[in-house]
Design an enzyme around this catalytic site. Sequence first.
Site, PDB file in Angstrom:
ATOM      1  N   ARG A  37       0.767  -1.268   0.183  1.00 19.45           N
ATOM      2  CA  ARG A  37       0.194   0.051   0.070  1.00 19.45           C
ATOM      3  C   ARG A  37       0.830   1.139  -0.137  1.00 19.45           C
ATOM      4  O   ARG A  37       0.412   2.127  -0.458  1.00 19.45           O
ATOM      5  CB  ARG A  37      -0.896   0.098   1.395  1.00 19.45           C
ATOM      6  CG  ARG A  37      -2.075  -0.941   0.978  1.00 19.45           C
ATOM      7  CD  ARG A  37      -3.126  -0.771   1.960  1.00 19.45           C
ATOM      8  NE  ARG A  37      -4.303  -1.631   1.835  1.00 19.45           N
ATOM      9  CZ  ARG A  37      -4.959  -1.887   2.590  1.00 19.45           C
ATOM     10  NH1 ARG A  37      -4.897  -1.787   3.910  1.00 19.45           N
ATOM     11  NH2 ARG A  37      -6.013  -2.801   2.233  1.00 19.45           N
ATOM     12  N   LYS A 206     -19.440 -14.730   3.230  1.00 24.21           N
ATOM     13  CA  LYS A 206     -20.718 -14.505   3.419  1.00 24.21           C
ATOM     14  C   LYS A 206     -21.425 -14.103   2.263  1.00 24.21           C
ATOM     15  O   LYS A 206     -21.146 -13.035   1.461  1.00 24.21           O
ATOM     16  CB  LYS A 206     -20.702 -13.383   4.601  1.00 24.21           C
ATOM     17  CG  LYS A 206     -20.194 -13.771   5.845  1.00 24.21           C
ATOM     18  CD  LYS A 206     -20.402 -12.355   6.762  1.00 24.21           C
ATOM     19  CE  LYS A 206     -20.912 -12.898   7.977  1.00 24.21           C
ATOM     20  NZ  LYS A 206     -21.251 -11.922   8.837  1.00 24.21           N
ATOM     21  N   GLY A 365      -8.901  -7.313  -1.507  1.00 22.61           N
ATOM     22  CA  GLY A 365      -8.824  -8.343  -0.372  1.00 22.61           C
ATOM     23  C   GLY A 365      -8.283  -9.623  -1.012  1.00 22.61           C
ATOM     24  O   GLY A 365      -7.202  -9.786  -1.409  1.00 22.61           O
ATOM     25  N   GLY A 388     -13.869  -3.306   0.007  1.00 24.35           N
ATOM     26  CA  GLY A 388     -15.073  -2.774   0.089  1.00 24.35           C
ATOM     27  C   GLY A 388     -15.478  -1.903  -0.985  1.00 24.35           C
ATOM     28  O   GLY A 388     -16.615  -1.730  -1.339  1.00 24.35           O
TER      29      GLY A 388
HETATM   30  P1  AMP Z   1     -15.109 -13.106   2.327  1.00 19.13           P
HETATM   31  O1  AMP Z   1     -14.230 -11.904   3.475  1.00 19.13           O
HETATM   32  O2  AMP Z   1     -16.715 -13.062   2.508  1.00 19.13           O
HETATM   33  O3  AMP Z   1     -14.580 -12.612   0.967  1.00 19.13           O
HETATM   34  O4  AMP Z   1     -14.373 -14.552   2.612  1.00 19.13           O
HETATM   35  C1  AMP Z   1     -12.995 -14.757   2.520  1.00 19.13           C
HETATM   36  C2  AMP Z   1     -12.946 -16.109   3.321  1.00 19.13           C
HETATM   37  O5  AMP Z   1     -13.741 -16.837   2.887  1.00 19.13           O
HETATM   38  C3  AMP Z   1     -11.684 -16.671   3.067  1.00 19.13           C
HETATM   39  O6  AMP Z   1     -10.759 -16.460   4.407  1.00 19.13           O
HETATM   40  C4  AMP Z   1     -11.743 -18.017   3.111  1.00 19.13           C
HETATM   41  O7  AMP Z   1     -11.014 -18.866   3.627  1.00 19.13           O
HETATM   42  C5  AMP Z   1     -13.163 -18.094   3.277  1.00 19.13           C
HETATM   43  N1  AMP Z   1     -13.898 -19.399   2.675  1.00 19.13           N
HETATM   44  C6  AMP Z   1     -14.172 -19.316   1.397  1.00 19.13           C
HETATM   45  N2  AMP Z   1     -14.463 -20.747   0.956  1.00 19.13           N
HETATM   46  C7  AMP Z   1     -14.807 -21.070   2.169  1.00 19.13           C
HETATM   47  C8  AMP Z   1     -15.290 -22.481   2.522  1.00 19.13           C
HETATM   48  N3  AMP Z   1     -15.869 -23.242   1.897  1.00 19.13           N
HETATM   49  N4  AMP Z   1     -15.498 -22.621   3.734  1.00 19.13           N
HETATM   50  C9  AMP Z   1     -14.944 -21.935   4.747  1.00 19.13           C
HETATM   51  N5  AMP Z   1     -14.379 -20.738   4.449  1.00 19.13           N
HETATM   52  C10 AMP Z   1     -14.361 -20.515   3.216  1.00 19.13           C
END
Ligand code: AMP
Length: 408
Positions: A37, A206, A365, A388
Site C-alpha cells: 500500500r 458471506k 482483499g 469494500g
Molecule cells: P469474504 O471475506 O467473505 O470474501 O471471505 C473470505 C474468506 O472466505 C476466506 O478467508 C476463505 O477462507 C473463506 N472461505 C471461502 N470458502 C470457504 C469454505 N468453503 N469454507 C470455509 N471458509 C471459506
Amino acid sequence: MAKKTITDLDVQGKTVLMRVDFNVPLDDDGHITDDRRIRMPLPSIDYVRNHGGKLILMSHLGRPKGGGDPGDVKYSMRPVAARLSELLNRPVQFAEDVVGDDAKTKAAALKPGHVLLIENLRFENGEKKGDEAFASQLANMADIYCNNAFGTCHRTDASMYAVPKIMKEQGKDAVVGFLVNKEIEYLSDAVNSPARPFVAILGGAKVADKIGVLENLINICDKILIGGAMAYTFALAQGKTIGDSLIEKDPEKRAADVAFAKSIIERAGDKLHLPVDTHCGDAFSGDCNKQIVQGDIPDGWEGFDIGPQTIKDFRHALKDAKTIVWNGPMGVFEMPPFDHGTFEVAKAIAAVTQDNGAISIIGGGDSAAAIEVAGLAEQVSHVSTGGGASLAMLEGKKFEAVEVLDDK
Ligand code: AMP
C-alpha cells in the site's frame, strides 16, 4: 463523468494535499509486514515531486481506540514515513500530529519536491465524523487536493469528502491521483459499458456481504459463477444438504440469506453457475481426510473448496468472456490443498485475459492476495486496491468522495 487528474494541473510550487491509503499491516513490534500500500501510490507521489510540487501525504492506519489519542504508538504513521523514505530514496518529513503545530509548521516550510507525511488521521475524532472544522484545518494547509485512496472512496470521512468540498469552496482544485483514476476507469466501465460476454465470479464466506453486488450484477452480467462458502447458501436454497459446511449461524439471518439465494436462482436462470461438486474434509485442517462430493454433503463433512468438475465448468464459462470481474476466493485458499479451486480460477482468468483480450478486474482483499500469490497479477488487467470500495462500485453505488472532485 471522468474526473480531473493530477496531470491536468500545474503543481509547480503548489502544495498538494494527497489522501493515500497507507493502512498497512503491522506486527506487534510495529514493523510493516507488507508495504504494497506504500508502493502503490508512488507514481502519483513521484509525479508531484518531479513537477516541483510540495507534497503533504495523509492516511489512516488501523482503528485506534476512540481516536484522538496521539500517544498510541501502535497506530503511528512514523514507520510508514521511514519505509516511504527508503522507497523514494530521499528524506520524508514526518509530523507528530495531524493538524497541530508540528504539521502546520512543517507544511508551511515545505520546498518544491519535498514530502511530508502527517500523523494518523484517525488520531483526530473529526476524521471518522466527517467534521468540517477539522477538515478546514487540513484544507488550509494546501493549494490542491488529490484523492489517491481508492480503498476509502466509499466512505465520507473528513479527509475523503469534507476536505475536497471545502477546498473547492475556497476556489482550489480537487482531483484524483493515478490509482483512483485507474480504479474508476476499470470498475465503472465494467458496470456501465462492459464488453460482452461479461462474467462475474463471486466467492468468499458471506452471502450477506454480496447481496447488493448480486442484485446489481444479475441485471448487467451475462454469467455469474458462485463459489466459496457462499455457494452453500445456494445449495440449501436448492434443497441440498451441506453437512457441517460454513453457513450463517443466526437462524433468522440464515433464513433470509436462503430466501435471497432462492430469488437469485429464480431470477438469474441460465446466467447462474453454481458448483456441481465440492472438495470436502472431515476437519478444518489441510491434513484432514478428504473426498470429492457431488450433490448432498453428508454430516461430518465440510466443504472447503470447489471440486474438479466445477473448476472445469467455470473454466468453460470463462472461455469466451470479454469482461471478467472476480471477488472472493473459491474455497479456504489459505489452507492447501483447498487453495486449488481459487488458483485454478485465477489461472483461467489470466489465460482468458492474455489469449482472448478480456478485460479482467480482480476485486480487492482475498482475491487480490490470491492472484498475487499465484504470480498472476501482471497477467490480469486490473487488481483493485479496495475490497469494500470495489464491491460498492459493483453494486452501482455513487461515491460522494469522488463525485465532489473536479470533472474533466
Ligand atoms: P469474504 O471475506 O467473505 O470474501 O471471505 C473470505 C474468506 O472466505 C476466506 O478467508 C476463505 O477462507 C473463506 N472461505 C471461502 N470458502 C470457504 C469454505 N468453503 N469454507 C470455509 N471458509 C471459506
